[in-house]
Design an enzyme around this catalytic site. Structure first.
Site, PDB file in Angstrom:
ATOM      1  N   SER A 105      -0.680   6.153   3.166  1.00 43.85           N
ATOM      2  CA  SER A 105      -1.076   6.691   1.874  1.00 43.85           C
ATOM      3  C   SER A 105      -1.848   5.598   1.133  1.00 43.85           C
ATOM      4  O   SER A 105      -2.137   4.554   1.711  1.00 43.85           O
ATOM      5  CB  SER A 105       0.193   7.077   1.125  1.00 43.85           C
ATOM      6  OG  SER A 105      -0.128   7.812   0.001  1.00 43.85           O
ATOM      7  N   LYS A 139     -12.563   9.945  -4.125  1.00 43.57           N
ATOM      8  CA  LYS A 139     -11.296  10.357  -3.535  1.00 43.57           C
ATOM      9  C   LYS A 139     -11.309  11.878  -3.523  1.00 43.57           C
ATOM     10  O   LYS A 139     -11.187  12.528  -4.560  1.00 43.57           O
ATOM     11  CB  LYS A 139     -10.115   9.826  -4.338  1.00 43.57           C
ATOM     12  CG  LYS A 139      -8.783  10.187  -3.691  1.00 43.57           C
ATOM     13  CD  LYS A 139      -7.640   9.420  -4.309  1.00 43.57           C
ATOM     14  CE  LYS A 139      -6.356   9.586  -3.517  1.00 43.57           C
ATOM     15  NZ  LYS A 139      -5.956  10.993  -3.314  1.00 43.57           N
TER      16      LYS A 139
HETATM   17  S1  IVH Z   1      -8.633   6.105   2.693  1.00 41.76           S
HETATM   18  C1  IVH Z   1      -5.382   3.680   4.714  1.00 41.76           C
HETATM   19  N1  IVH Z   1     -10.620   7.368   1.476  1.00 41.76           N
HETATM   20  O1  IVH Z   1      -6.193  10.244  -0.238  1.00 41.76           O
HETATM   21  C2  IVH Z   1      -6.449   4.398   3.942  1.00 41.76           C
HETATM   22  N2  IVH Z   1      -8.491   8.406   1.521  1.00 41.76           N
HETATM   23  O2  IVH Z   1      -3.453   8.845  -0.968  1.00 41.76           O
HETATM   24  C3  IVH Z   1      -6.084   5.777   3.659  1.00 41.76           C
HETATM   25  N3  IVH Z   1      -8.428  10.588   0.458  1.00 41.76           N
HETATM   26  O3  IVH Z   1      -4.296  11.736   1.923  1.00 41.76           O
HETATM   27  C4  IVH Z   1      -7.034   6.691   3.128  1.00 41.76           C
HETATM   28  N4  IVH Z   1     -10.523  10.669  -0.129  1.00 41.76           N
HETATM   29  O4  IVH Z   1      -6.655  11.896   2.740  1.00 41.76           O
HETATM   30  C5  IVH Z   1      -9.316   7.391   1.825  1.00 41.76           C
HETATM   31  N5  IVH Z   1     -12.439   8.392   0.470  1.00 41.76           N
HETATM   32  C6  IVH Z   1     -11.159   8.403   0.819  1.00 41.76           C
HETATM   33  C7  IVH Z   1     -10.322   9.494   0.506  1.00 41.76           C
HETATM   34  C8  IVH Z   1      -8.986   9.443   0.870  1.00 41.76           C
HETATM   35  C9  IVH Z   1      -9.385  11.308  -0.133  1.00 41.76           C
HETATM   36  C10 IVH Z   1      -7.015  10.999   0.594  1.00 41.76           C
HETATM   37  C11 IVH Z   1      -6.448  10.774   1.955  1.00 41.76           C
HETATM   38  C12 IVH Z   1      -4.988  10.563   1.722  1.00 41.76           C
HETATM   39  C13 IVH Z   1      -4.902  10.238   0.275  1.00 41.76           C
HETATM   40  C14 IVH Z   1      -4.283   8.874   0.108  1.00 41.76           C
END
Ligand code: IVH
Length: 721
Positions: A105, A139
């Site tokens: 997460s 995000k």
């Molecule tokens: S990086 C170890 N990049 O956010 C890195 N996550 O709380 C993990 N999410 O469920 C994720 N956009 O699916 C990353 N540009 C982005 C993102 C992203 C949405 C979501 C991801 C995860 C949540 C993390």
């Protein structure tokens, strides 16, 4: 890690900072226990049922409260706490499978201060990382997914699940149209094994269409695009998934064999080359300060994204440093999700008012217990139409989630179902006009109920307000309130009466002094003499005929009488005039009262000829430029300024985006100024605007710096400074 069990329904509201500070250990222990049960319940609704009852920001606040209490009272920490959980629980019917590398997460920040605190912590672990470059991207608010490619072919698709165990949804994901089933080779080469991670989303516009379809077919209506995406992917029947408008955007990788990338930026470019869509507006920031800038900018632009985003993700760019920094139990130490300020709040729906528009459309408006949403107090919000109320199942007396999106009208997102009292009844849409009490009608194929009474007083009033508004003749000093007073006093029945108003009549109204009365009469006289045809057409308020269509009509017909006589065939031969618009124009002029109005206006001298032809478009320094105005102009009225800009060959926009070339800023300019500066858009004043329009004597090289904020901009201006 265990999944969510069906929990007992329980809810609480977040405590304030002050309340948290003063909590005694006993009370903290009880509070922690309650928060865990509440979060467990909402987590189950969210992850297992795809059907949340509270907003994400409310969930986040409760979650953070729990985290703070656990930090303050470490004895209360427990492995069963929701704070120890990585993510959602698998839906039991789908086959499960273990991720080769755990899907973590992200830790959250909610402000610039949180970001700098993160950087400080980072600096203690690695000064190189803290002073290096950061990759930022939106995000996305969807469903996290891992796609496994073996020998270049998509072999398995796995949801994140709880981070360790995901659900296998391979057949379903193969129906997502923007994802490669086979990797595009780069120089004939592709990774032998690649786990691509990203987000499955539904665009906002597709989401609305989907919910309308669901409603028509009696299916489940989704609370938001993320739940629609999750519900569509986690299906046992991939035909259902195939019928849903899903998109996949990549943001990272798990195992990757046969590739070597050094940074997040390179990795993202690599994924793009292999055939993946990547999130828009992603970029490299070279300092912590420019990350903070990017955060504010993306926050302002969040509503311009085609899909919902709830924050910005920042990642240390160097993959070597990422590796060095590693993970905590929950999240990487090298990344932070910076959530945007909550623009959703919960409040009580006191009543539903029905507003009658000038074309008779009956619009339901939510009357709310006033609540501050992102710093603005909201007391009323639109509910759009009957279907919208049905889709959302909003009822008078409900607690509702309200949302403000940028500058748009606040809206009711959904009711908080678990807080609904027993006696609350479904809303029955009105069938009579609240103003004239005549029978309202909903025509087949239309979403709106309408009052079709041509002499409905509410419509007449709205018509008058429109006639003098910015979209009409733009009469200075004549706002809704004054029009209402004059209308209620019986002085205004139709727009022609405006030009028959007398000084003595005006002076009888409270708040109307000699000066304002004279100004108003002068403004009306000036309109009578100077108005051009397309403005008069727009002022009439013909259904479906807005500013653009009015211009088209004015460039084809030389006066109102000529337009009034045009048949449907002639009308539809014009660009952008379809059958529906043509019919509406015909219906307007076929109405006896409207024909009489046109004759009256003409008798009073309001009969502009050859509308646009009198203002030919010239080639100027503004030709082809997209211009936005902000603040108070001193020499020009807004309408006049817009006319000048158009005659000078420019296009007028109303919000700042990268597509804008020029911002003309008057005094007391608001947020548009700051935003334009951050985007490096050129900012000029009124004088300079007139000069470029070819209407002023100021020479072009007088050495003036026309950029109000000077040349300093973290994003650089268009000259690359
Ligand atoms: S990086 C170890 N990049 O956010 C890195 N996550 O709380 C993990 N999410 O469920 C994720 N956009 O699916 C990353 N540009 C982005 C993102 C992203 C949405 C979501 C991801 C995860 C949540 C993390």
């Amino acid at each position: 890690m265990s999944g969510y069990q069906q929990p007992v329904k329980v809810h609480t509201y977040p405590l304030s900072d002050a309340e948290l500070e003063t909590l005694a250990p006993d009370a903290a222990s009880a509070r922690v226990d309650l928060l865990r049960r509440v979060l467990n319940y909402h987590g189950w609704l969210y992850y297992v049922q795809d059907s949340p009852e509270i907003s994400d920001s409310e969930y986040d606040r409760l979650f953070n409260e729990l985290r703070r209490l656990e930090e303050k009272f470490p004895l209360l920490i427990s492995p069963a706490s929701p704070t120890m959980r990585v993510g959602g629980a698998p839906l039991s019917e789908l086959p499960q499978r273990r991720h080769a590398m755990r899907m973590y997460s992200l830790d959250n920040g909610f402000s610039e201060a949180d970001w700098f605190a993160f950087v400080e912590k980072l600096a203690r672990l690695s000064s190189e990382a803290a002073s290096g470059s950061f990759w930022v991207e939106p995000k996305m608010d969807g469903l996290a997914m891992e796609l496994i490619y073996e020998g270049g072919e998509l072999s398995v698709a796995l949801t994140r699940g709880d981070g360790e165990l995901g659900e296998e949804v391979t057949a379903n994901m193969k129906t997502v149209r923007n994802l490669p089933l086979v990797l595009s080779s780069v120089n004939g080469d592709f990774p032998s094994l690649l786990e691509v991670r990203g987000e499955v989303v539904i665009t906002r516009s597709e989401f609305e269409k989907l919910n309308m379809r669901q409603l028509e077919q009696g299916g489940k209506v989704f609370a938001n695009p993320r739940n629609a995406a999750a519900g569509s992917v986690r299906q046992l029947d991939s035909k259902i998934t195939a019928s849903r408008p899903l998109r996949f955007f990549a943001y990272g990788v798990g195992r990757a064999e046969g590739v070597s990338w050094s940074g997040q930026q390179e990795l993202m470019q690599g994924l793009q080359a292999l055939g993946f869509a990547v999130p828009p507006q992603a970029r490299l920031c070279h300092s912590a300060a420019s990350v903070a800038e990017a955060y504010h900018l993306m926050g302002e632009e969040r509503h311009e994204f085609p899909f919902e985003i709830d924050g910005m993700v920042v990642k240390v760019n160097s993959l070597a440093l990422q590796n060095e920094l590693g993970f905590t139990a929950r999240a990487p130490r090298w990344a932070l999700a910076m959530k945007f300020q909550a623009v959703q709040e919960t409040t009580r729906l006191k009543a539903i008012d029905i507003q009658v528009g000038r074309t008779g459309v009956l619009t339901p408006v939510a009357v709310l217990e006033p609540v501050s949403v992102g710093g603005v107090v909201v007391g009323r919000a639109t509910l759009h139409n009957e279907d919208e109320i049905k889709v959302k199942d909003v009822r008078v007396g409900d607690l509702v989630v309200v949302q403000r999106a940028g500058d748009v009208i606040p809206e009711v997102v959904r009711p908080v179902l678990e807080a609904r009292s027993a006696g609350v009844q479904p809303y029955q849409f009105v069938t009579v006009c609240p103003s004239c009490r005549s029978q309202a009608r909903r025509l087949p194929g239309e979403a709106a109920w309408r009052c079709v009474n041509k002499s409905c007083p509410a419509q007449a009033l709205e018509g008058l307000v429109h006639f003098v508004s910015k979209g009409g003749l733009d009469i200075d000093g004549l706002g809704r309130k004054t029009v209402e007073q004059l209308f209620n006093a019986g002085l205004l029945k139709n727009p022609a009466d405006l030009f028959r108003l007398e000084r003595e009549q005006l002076l009888r109204f409270e708040g109307m002094g000699e000066k304002s009365a004279d100004n108003l009469l002068n403004a009306l006289q000036s309109a009578l003499k100077n108005v051009i045809l397309h403005r008069l057409i727009a002022a009439l308020g013909i259904r479906l005929v807005g500013e653009q269509t009015s211009r088209t009509l004015a460039s084809r017909f030389s006066c109102l009488d000529e337009l009034a006589a045009a048949d449907v065939e002639t009308l539809t031969s014009l660009p952008d005039v379809g059958l529906e618009i043509a019919d509406s124009i015909r219906a307007f002029f076929d109405n006896a009262a409207n024909r009489e109005l046109v004759a009256e206006l003409k008798a009073l001298g309001l009969d502009p000829q050859e509308g646009l032809k009198s203002a030919p478009i010239r080639e100027t320094l503004l030709s082809g430029k997209r211009i936005v105005f902000t603040g108070k102009l001193t020499r020009l009225g807004r309408t006049e300024a817009a006319e000048i800009a158009r005659a000078a060959g420019a296009q007028i926009g109303d919000s700042i985006s990268r597509k804008v070339d020029l911002l003309v800023a008057g005094s007391d300019a608001g947020s548009k100024l700051g935003k334009a500066d951050r985007l490096g858009i050129e900012i000029i004043d009124e004088e300079e605007f007139l000069r470029r329009a070819g209407l002023s004597e100021v020479s072009s090289d007088d050495g003036r710096n026309n950029n109000f904020l000077g040349q300093h901009s973290l994003f650089g201006d268009k000259n690359g400074n």
